[in-house]
Design a protein around this motif. Structure first.
Motif, PDB file in Angstrom:
ATOM      1  N   ASN A 136      -0.229   5.485   6.208  1.00 26.68           N
ATOM      2  CA  ASN A 136      -1.263   5.590   7.238  1.00 26.68           C
ATOM      3  C   ASN A 136      -1.258   4.351   8.134  1.00 26.68           C
ATOM      4  O   ASN A 136      -1.452   4.443   9.351  1.00 26.68           O
ATOM      5  N   ALA A 137      -1.036   3.182   7.539  1.00 25.32           N
ATOM      6  CA  ALA A 137      -0.988   1.937   8.310  1.00 25.32           C
ATOM      7  C   ALA A 137       0.164   1.964   9.316  1.00 25.32           C
ATOM      8  O   ALA A 137       0.018   1.527  10.462  1.00 25.32           O
ATOM      9  N   LEU A 138       1.314   2.490   8.905  1.00 23.85           N
ATOM     10  CA  LEU A 138       2.455   2.593   9.812  1.00 23.85           C
ATOM     11  C   LEU A 138       2.201   3.597  10.927  1.00 23.85           C
ATOM     12  O   LEU A 138       2.491   3.343  12.095  1.00 23.85           O
ATOM     13  N   VAL A 139       1.618   4.736  10.563  1.00 24.06           N
ATOM     14  CA  VAL A 139       1.372   5.792  11.553  1.00 24.06           C
ATOM     15  C   VAL A 139       0.369   5.333  12.606  1.00 24.06           C
ATOM     16  O   VAL A 139       0.530   5.588  13.802  1.00 24.06           O
ATOM     17  N   ASN A 140      -0.680   4.625  12.164  1.00 24.67           N
ATOM     18  CA  ASN A 140      -1.755   4.217  13.064  1.00 24.67           C
ATOM     19  C   ASN A 140      -1.586   2.799  13.604  1.00 24.67           C
ATOM     20  O   ASN A 140      -2.497   2.267  14.236  1.00 24.67           O
ATOM     21  N   ALA A 141      -0.440   2.183  13.342  1.00 23.07           N
ATOM     22  CA  ALA A 141      -0.161   0.817  13.819  1.00 23.07           C
ATOM     23  C   ALA A 141      -1.250  -0.157  13.391  1.00 23.07           C
ATOM     24  O   ALA A 141      -1.681  -1.010  14.164  1.00 23.07           O
ATOM     25  N   ASN A 142      -1.687  -0.047  12.133  1.00 26.14           N
ATOM     26  CA  ASN A 142      -2.640  -0.982  11.555  1.00 26.14           C
ATOM     27  C   ASN A 142      -1.839  -2.165  11.012  1.00 26.14           C
ATOM     28  O   ASN A 142      -1.323  -2.126   9.901  1.00 26.14           O
ATOM     29  N   TYR A 143      -1.745  -3.232  11.812  1.00 28.41           N
ATOM     30  CA  TYR A 143      -0.820  -4.313  11.474  1.00 28.41           C
ATOM     31  C   TYR A 143      -1.280  -5.146  10.288  1.00 28.41           C
ATOM     32  O   TYR A 143      -0.445  -5.743   9.600  1.00 28.41           O
ATOM     33  N   LEU A 144      -2.562  -5.217  10.024  1.00 26.94           N
ATOM     34  CA  LEU A 144      -3.008  -5.920   8.818  1.00 26.94           C
ATOM     35  C   LEU A 144      -2.501  -5.192   7.580  1.00 26.94           C
ATOM     36  O   LEU A 144      -2.018  -5.813   6.629  1.00 26.94           O
ATOM     37  N   GLY A 145      -2.615  -3.857   7.594  1.00 27.71           N
ATOM     38  CA  GLY A 145      -2.106  -3.068   6.480  1.00 27.71           C
ATOM     39  C   GLY A 145      -0.600  -3.122   6.382  1.00 27.71           C
ATOM     40  O   GLY A 145      -0.034  -3.246   5.286  1.00 27.71           O
ATOM     41  N   VAL A 146       0.081  -3.047   7.522  1.00 25.89           N
ATOM     42  CA  VAL A 146       1.546  -3.119   7.547  1.00 25.89           C
ATOM     43  C   VAL A 146       2.020  -4.444   6.956  1.00 25.89           C
ATOM     44  O   VAL A 146       2.934  -4.492   6.120  1.00 25.89           O
ATOM     45  N   LEU A 147       1.388  -5.554   7.381  1.00 27.85           N
ATOM     46  CA  LEU A 147       1.768  -6.875   6.871  1.00 27.85           C
ATOM     47  C   LEU A 147       1.507  -6.987   5.375  1.00 27.85           C
ATOM     48  O   LEU A 147       2.335  -7.511   4.626  1.00 27.85           O
ATOM     49  N   ALA A 148       0.338  -6.519   4.943  1.00 25.41           N
ATOM     50  CA  ALA A 148      -0.032  -6.637   3.535  1.00 25.41           C
ATOM     51  C   ALA A 148       0.972  -5.911   2.641  1.00 25.41           C
ATOM     52  O   ALA A 148       1.472  -6.469   1.647  1.00 25.41           O
ATOM     53  N   TRP A 149       1.303  -4.667   2.991  1.00 26.12           N
ATOM     54  CA  TRP A 149       2.231  -3.900   2.159  1.00 26.12           C
ATOM     55  C   TRP A 149       3.659  -4.416   2.278  1.00 26.12           C
ATOM     56  O   TRP A 149       4.432  -4.367   1.303  1.00 26.12           O
ATOM     57  N   ALA A 150       4.026  -4.925   3.432  1.00 32.47           N
ATOM     58  CA  ALA A 150       5.367  -5.498   3.593  1.00 32.47           C
ATOM     59  C   ALA A 150       5.525  -6.731   2.708  1.00 32.47           C
ATOM     60  O   ALA A 150       6.583  -6.940   2.096  1.00 32.47           O
ATOM     61  N   VAL A 151       4.479  -7.555   2.633  1.00 29.02           N
ATOM     62  CA  VAL A 151       4.508  -8.742   1.778  1.00 29.02           C
ATOM     63  C   VAL A 151       4.601  -8.342   0.309  1.00 29.02           C
ATOM     64  O   VAL A 151       5.421  -8.882  -0.461  1.00 29.02           O
ATOM     65  N   ILE A 152       3.784  -7.370  -0.103  1.00 25.42           N
ATOM     66  CA  ILE A 152       3.776  -6.929  -1.501  1.00 25.42           C
ATOM     67  C   ILE A 152       5.138  -6.362  -1.891  1.00 25.42           C
ATOM     68  O   ILE A 152       5.722  -6.727  -2.931  1.00 25.42           O
ATOM     69  N   LEU A 153       5.672  -5.462  -1.074  1.00 29.10           N
ATOM     70  CA  LEU A 153       6.954  -4.845  -1.395  1.00 29.10           C
ATOM     71  C   LEU A 153       8.104  -5.851  -1.283  1.00 29.10           C
ATOM     72  O   LEU A 153       9.067  -5.802  -2.068  1.00 29.10           O
ATOM     73  N   GLY A 154       8.002  -6.774  -0.308  1.00 33.08           N
ATOM     74  CA  GLY A 154       9.034  -7.787  -0.175  1.00 33.08           C
ATOM     75  C   GLY A 154       9.128  -8.671  -1.396  1.00 33.08           C
ATOM     76  O   GLY A 154      10.232  -8.982  -1.883  1.00 33.08           O
ATOM     77  N   LEU A 155       7.985  -9.094  -1.923  1.00 29.97           N
ATOM     78  CA  LEU A 155       7.978  -9.911  -3.138  1.00 29.97           C
ATOM     79  C   LEU A 155       8.471  -9.112  -4.340  1.00 29.97           C
ATOM     80  O   LEU A 155       9.199  -9.635  -5.202  1.00 29.97           O
ATOM     81  N   ALA A 156       8.077  -7.830  -4.395  1.00 30.92           N
ATOM     82  CA  ALA A 156       8.517  -6.982  -5.509  1.00 30.92           C
ATOM     83  C   ALA A 156      10.029  -6.766  -5.482  1.00 30.92           C
ATOM     84  O   ALA A 156      10.671  -6.646  -6.533  1.00 30.92           O
ATOM     85  N   LEU A 157      10.606  -6.733  -4.282  1.00 24.93           N
ATOM     86  CA  LEU A 157      12.042  -6.481  -4.139  1.00 24.93           C
ATOM     87  C   LEU A 157      12.899  -7.726  -4.371  1.00 24.93           C
ATOM     88  O   LEU A 157      14.124  -7.652  -4.251  1.00 24.93           O
ATOM     89  N   ARG A 158      12.285  -8.855  -4.706  1.00 24.58           N
ATOM     90  CA  ARG A 158      13.070 -10.051  -5.001  1.00 24.58           C
ATOM     91  C   ARG A 158      13.954  -9.855  -6.231  1.00 24.58           C
ATOM     92  O   ARG A 158      14.962 -10.549  -6.396  1.00 24.58           O
ATOM     93  N   LYS A 159      13.589  -8.908  -7.091  1.00 20.31           N
ATOM     94  CA  LYS A 159      14.397  -8.624  -8.278  1.00 20.31           C
ATOM     95  C   LYS A 159      15.389  -7.496  -8.037  1.00 20.31           C
ATOM     96  O   LYS A 159      16.127  -7.102  -8.949  1.00 20.31           O
ATOM     97  N   ALA A 160      15.398  -6.955  -6.824  1.00 22.69           N
ATOM     98  CA  ALA A 160      16.329  -5.871  -6.508  1.00 22.69           C
ATOM     99  C   ALA A 160      17.735  -6.421  -6.319  1.00 22.69           C
ATOM    100  O   ALA A 160      17.951  -7.626  -6.162  1.00 22.69           O
ATOM    101  N   SER A 161      18.706  -5.524  -6.319  1.00 20.33           N
ATOM    102  CA  SER A 161      20.104  -5.939  -6.125  1.00 20.33           C
ATOM    103  C   SER A 161      20.312  -6.414  -4.691  1.00 20.33           C
ATOM    104  O   SER A 161      19.567  -6.037  -3.785  1.00 20.33           O
TER     105      SER A 161
END
Length: 407
Positions: A136-161
């Protein structure tokens, strides 16, 4: 092909000026040719469509990349954003005392139901935007939500290949390329936007509000050419005007016509890249600035609130004016990054003086009347200063490290 090559090799600013002139001519000559206006809609629509996805993948890739160990300067950027916004509100208060304005309370705004009722509601809305559904944040251009989830997923992906991280990086690069293609069509978009303004709105309706517009624009000029350069100089100890003028030219002009900080995010990111800034920093600070760095919005809220108080014969003393500056600064940070976003926060500031919501919303209506100039200048100041302070924070770090500062 030769014509196309010469066109793309020509300075983007020159091409935009050509589009601006053609838009004015067509708006005056064939105002009923409504099909021309779709060029502006397509341009702004493309920027708005790509920007949230670009921000999401850039931030996620920056944080997921294990090799990226650059120290963050986000705290410095945020402090600069807040100081600039508050000083803009103070500037508007001073101008309001020296050049008192009034408004004609005859217009009724249709957006009354959407206006927030207090600071708590503004802050609550900001917090809820942070935990918004990521899709919903991406669809509605809610940048606070976009940033928050990007940070969470980015940190989670530090263990990815590394393959996964590289794939995200490739998507980011592809989106950046697509953005550059869209920006190359800016002259046609500007042509369409200017055509709509000239053919539908005209300038005659602005004459009745000439004094108010002069105060608003004057304050924004002071912020852009005095307040912001002073803040930059204090931090980097160098002549700030080359940076300020470059940001106004490459970012402010585009923002003036799109009238949307959110739509100008790709333009600002491209400028940051040309300035040689760290992508990990500006991929976060630029979209964040489109949400909370609202010096122009603070000027609008403060000026129109004081004009309303003057119209109603309400005396504003200095302590109340300082409080108004604080309220306007906080309110501006909660304004949406779309055209006219700051106007709906005027009722909140007006409530400091006991002004009813009904009267305050009439002032919002006045804001939409003068929005052709007010909102364009406001967005130009807001968006260009996002790059100014992002660069300032990084240049400040370079100065401490003994690195040369170039722009």
């Amino acid at each position: 092909m030769n014509i196309m090559r010469k066109w793309t090799e020509t300075s983007l600013i020159l091409r935009i000026v050509i589009g601006l002139i053609l838009g004015v001519i067509l708006g005056l000559a064939v105002p009923n040719a409504t099909g021309i206006g779709i060029l502006g809609d397509l341009f702004v629509g493309a920027l708005r469509a790509l920007a949230p996805v670009l921000v999401f993948f850039l931030v996620m890739h920056s944080l997921a990349n294990k090799k990226d160990t650059a120290e963050s300067n986000m705290s410095t950027v945020i402090i600069l954003y807040l100081i600039s916004t508050f000083m803009a509100a103070v500037t508007a208060v001073v101008a309001g005392f020296i050049f008192p304005s009034e408004v004609t309370l005859t217009q009724v705004a249709e957006e009354a139901a959407a206006a927030p009722e207090g600071i708590v509601e503004v802050l609550q809305s900001m917090l809820m935007n942070i935990v918004d559904n990521p899709v919903n944040a991406l669809v509605n251009a809610n940048y606070l939500g976009v940033l928050a989830w990007a940070v969470i997923l980015g940190l989670a992906l530090r263990k990815a290949s590394q393959h996964t991280v590289d794939l995200i990086g490739d998507v980011s690069e592809a989106l950046s390329t697509a953005i550059r293609w869209v920006i190359n069509f800016a002259p046609f978009g500007i042509l369409g936007l200017v055509f709509v303004t000239i053919s539908e709105t005209g300038l005659s309706s602005l004459l009745d509000y000439g004094h108010l517009i002069a105060v608003l624009v004057g304050c924004m000029i002071v912020v852009a050419l005095v307040i912001n350069p002073l803040i930059v100089f204090i931090n980097i100890r160098q002549n700030p005007y080359p940076l300020v003028f470059k940001c106004l030219k490459d970012s402010g002009i585009m923002a003036f016509f799109t009238r949307s900080s959110a739509a100008n995010i790709p333009v600002n990111m491209s400028l940051c890249e040309r300035l040689g800034l760290d992508e990990k920093q500006y991929s976060v600070s630029i979209p964040l600035g489109a949400t909370i760095n609202m010096a122009g919005g603070a000027v609008t809220i403060t000026t129109l609130t004081l004009a309303t108080a003057n119209t109603l014969g309400i005396t504003v003393d200095f302590p109340t004016a300082v409080l108004l500056s604080l309220v306007a600064s906080i309110s501006a940070c909660g304004a949406s990054g779309v055209a006219g976003g700051s106007l709906l926060l005027i009722p909140l500031a007006c409530s400091l003086f006991g002004i009813s919501n009904e009267i305050a919303m009439q002032v919002v209506g006045v804001g939409f009347i003068i929005g052709v100039i007010q909102d364009s200048c406001e967005t130009a100041v807001n968006s260009s200063s996002d790059v100014v302070f992002t660069a300032t924070a990084e240049f400040r770090k370079w100065r401490k490290e003994g690195r040369p500062i170039k722009w």
